[in-house]
Design an enzyme around this catalytic site. Sequence first.
Site, short mmCIF file in Angstrom:
data_model
loop_
_atom_site.label_atom_id
_atom_site.label_comp_id
_atom_site.label_asym_id
_atom_site.label_seq_id
_atom_site.Cartn_x
_atom_site.Cartn_y
_atom_site.Cartn_z
N LYS A 39 12.03 13.43 -21.14
CA LYS A 39 12.41 12.55 -20.07
C LYS A 39 12.77 13.56 -18.89
CE LYS A 39 16.16 9.43 -19.22
NZ LYS A 39 17.34 8.85 -19.61
N SER A 114 17.44 3.64 -19.63
CA SER A 114 16.53 4.38 -18.80
C SER A 114 15.78 5.39 -18.98
CB SER A 114 17.53 5.34 -17.75
OG SER A 114 18.26 6.21 -18.53
N SER A 138 20.71 4.45 -23.20
CA SER A 138 19.37 4.50 -22.54
C SER A 138 18.40 5.10 -23.47
CB SER A 138 19.56 5.75 -21.34
OG SER A 138 20.02 4.98 -20.17
N1 GLN Z 1 22.19 1.25 -18.32
C1 GLN Z 1 23.21 2.35 -18.41
C2 GLN Z 1 23.69 2.63 -17.11
O1 GLN Z 1 22.98 2.15 -16.06
C3 GLN Z 1 23.11 3.29 -19.41
C4 GLN Z 1 22.34 4.34 -18.62
C5 GLN Z 1 22.03 5.53 -19.62
O2 GLN Z 1 22.36 5.72 -20.83
N2 GLN Z 1 21.53 6.67 -19.19
O3 GLN Z 1 24.56 3.62 -17.02
#
Ligand code: GLN
Length: 433
Positions: A39, A114, A138
């Site tokens: 990532k 994400s 994410s």
């Molecule tokens: N959707 C969640 C957020 O926007 C989780 C994102 C993540 O785990 N990086 O914070």
Amino acid sequence: MSGTSIRFEPDDTFNAFLTVCKRPTHTGGKLAGVAVAVKDNISTRGIETTCASRILKGYVPPYDAHVVELLRKSGAAIAGKTNMDEFGMGTTTENSAFGPTLNPCDTGRVPGGSSGGSAAAIASGMVRMALGTDTGGSIRCPAAFCGITGLKPSYGRVSRYGLIAYANSLEQVGPMGKTVSDVSTLMQVIAGYDRHDSTSLNKPYTHTPRAEIKGMKIGIPQEYFGEGVDPKVAASVKAAIGRLEELGATTVPCSIPSMEYALAAYYVTCTCEASSNLARFDGVRYGPAADTKKPWHEAYQEVRRAGFGTEVRRRIMLGTFALSSGYYGKYYAKAQVARENVRKDFQRIFADVDVIAGPTMPTIAFRLCEKSDPLSMYLADILTVPANLAGIPAISVPCGKADGMPVGLQIMGRHFEDERVIDVAYAYEQAVI
Ligand code: GLN
């Protein structure tokens, strides 16, 4: 696995990669010859690392994140850097400054986020394994939406050194793969103590998955099948839990009353931490250079307005507001109380059960552009954020389909019992193969 250099030339029609490493090299080791995608918020020496943000465009880290160093030592080939929501803020990968990733199961839909690029790279067969990060879901959300497996490890089990921070107290780097075995193998490589991360603990992971769950007690929280959960998704997950019972596990109904405040506690905590973490992007050290002839605050404003996307700016402002004088007690301190209540609820339930099971996401993957207002997007994280608030391990494993799209079964475990959640996921996977 061969010891020669492989050439990785994916046909990336899904926009899963932001950077493709043309000539990955590798030597012998546990992952010799395996192409692993990383990532783009995880630092890779000599390879551009942008967090899918314009503000980091062109930034090439001078060092490897600890997990990347371990990957390299294991002989893995870094296949490339995967697309994501900018700085990890989002649930769809649509918040990338470099265009959304498409879901390989249906290109009209999002892959989740994400870590959407990592999930799509695996689901499309471009790589076997990938690293993601999970602050509030994410890893598990894109795993569920793309029909692959992903583990958010217990907090402290995997080093965050070299991970470009979004919300330090919540996030972990974790393994994603086509199968539970692949996830477990990658976890063997990345887990363990690192003196560069003060929250890292000496809990190496040496486990090999076992499909033995006879006599295990599984808690089924009523909140995971309540309002907002698509009945078809709930039906797939219930059928999967039925399979676990056939394999000898028993289920116990339970309740997590603090879930009422979990999402609010999560969004206050993560925006506060983000506002502090992202203050370092000032146009001096990274990304597009600020005009230093202007007064500093004007230059700072200009660079940040141009460099950050809408969602990132929204969260910086929310977090800055919540931490401001006079409001700290009203928001941040209250969020920490709610967070403690989530932790206590899990502790109470785990006194009686071995693992907790439910859906990973309340729905199947959204259509592209379907979620236009931020609040409805945030609501989709309701089933994943509790594990981050409590720091416990949680895995998503594919469990059938709803409306033709993959559904994820989420298994959560006690702190440092990542092995057990892996075993339950493995037992399920082996039973349905
Ligand atoms: N959707 C969640 C957020 O926007 C989780 C994102 C993540 O785990 N990086 O914070």
